[in-house]
Enzyme design. Structure first.
Site, short mmCIF file in Angstrom:
data_model
loop_
_atom_site.label_atom_id
_atom_site.label_comp_id
_atom_site.label_asym_id
_atom_site.label_seq_id
_atom_site.Cartn_x
_atom_site.Cartn_y
_atom_site.Cartn_z
N SER A 29 -19.45 33.10 16.26
CA SER A 29 -18.42 33.27 17.28
C SER A 29 -16.98 32.39 16.96
CB SER A 29 -18.98 33.04 18.87
OG SER A 29 -19.46 31.68 18.98
N ASP A 30 -15.96 32.89 17.70
CA ASP A 30 -14.85 32.09 17.49
C ASP A 30 -14.33 31.35 18.58
OD1 ASP A 30 -12.26 31.30 17.29
OD2 ASP A 30 -11.18 33.22 17.27
N LYS A 31 -14.95 30.08 18.72
CA LYS A 31 -14.92 29.36 19.99
C LYS A 31 -13.35 29.00 20.52
CE LYS A 31 -16.83 25.17 22.09
NZ LYS A 31 -17.69 23.95 22.12
N THR A 32 -12.49 28.97 19.62
CA THR A 32 -11.09 28.75 19.97
C THR A 32 -10.45 30.01 20.69
OG1 THR A 32 -10.29 29.35 17.71
CG2 THR A 32 -10.66 26.97 18.31
N THR A 34 -12.21 32.06 22.40
CA THR A 34 -12.89 32.21 23.56
C THR A 34 -12.17 31.30 24.60
OG1 THR A 34 -14.91 32.63 22.53
CG2 THR A 34 -14.99 31.89 24.86
#
Length: 73
Positions: A29-32, A34
């Site tokens: 997943s792309d935490k930034t 999100t």
């Protein structure tokens, strides 16, 4: 889970879903993204050879651009 288009909630029709979910070994997943957009977008996944989703990620787009430049662009 809820389907916005049809207005219906998800319905479990089998009891072995927990067993199958236990076989998942990697989730990326792309935490930034999100944190900045406050949402996670489904791009694609592969479940025993069946591909779902067709959108390319920003990483894939950047890699394709770099490969094109390396090949003579």
């Amino acid at each position: 889970m809820y389907a916005d288009k049809t207005g219906t909630p998800a319905q479990a029709r089998t009891s072995n879903l927990n067993d199958e979910l236990g076989q998942v070994d990697t989730i990326l997943s792309d935490k930034t993204g999100t944190l900045t957009c406050n949402q996670m977008d489904f791009l694609k996944c592969s479940i025993p050879g069946n591909a779902y989703g067709t959108r390319a990620s920003n990483v894939e787009l950047a890699a394709a651009k770099q490969m094109a430049e390396d090949l003579g662009g």
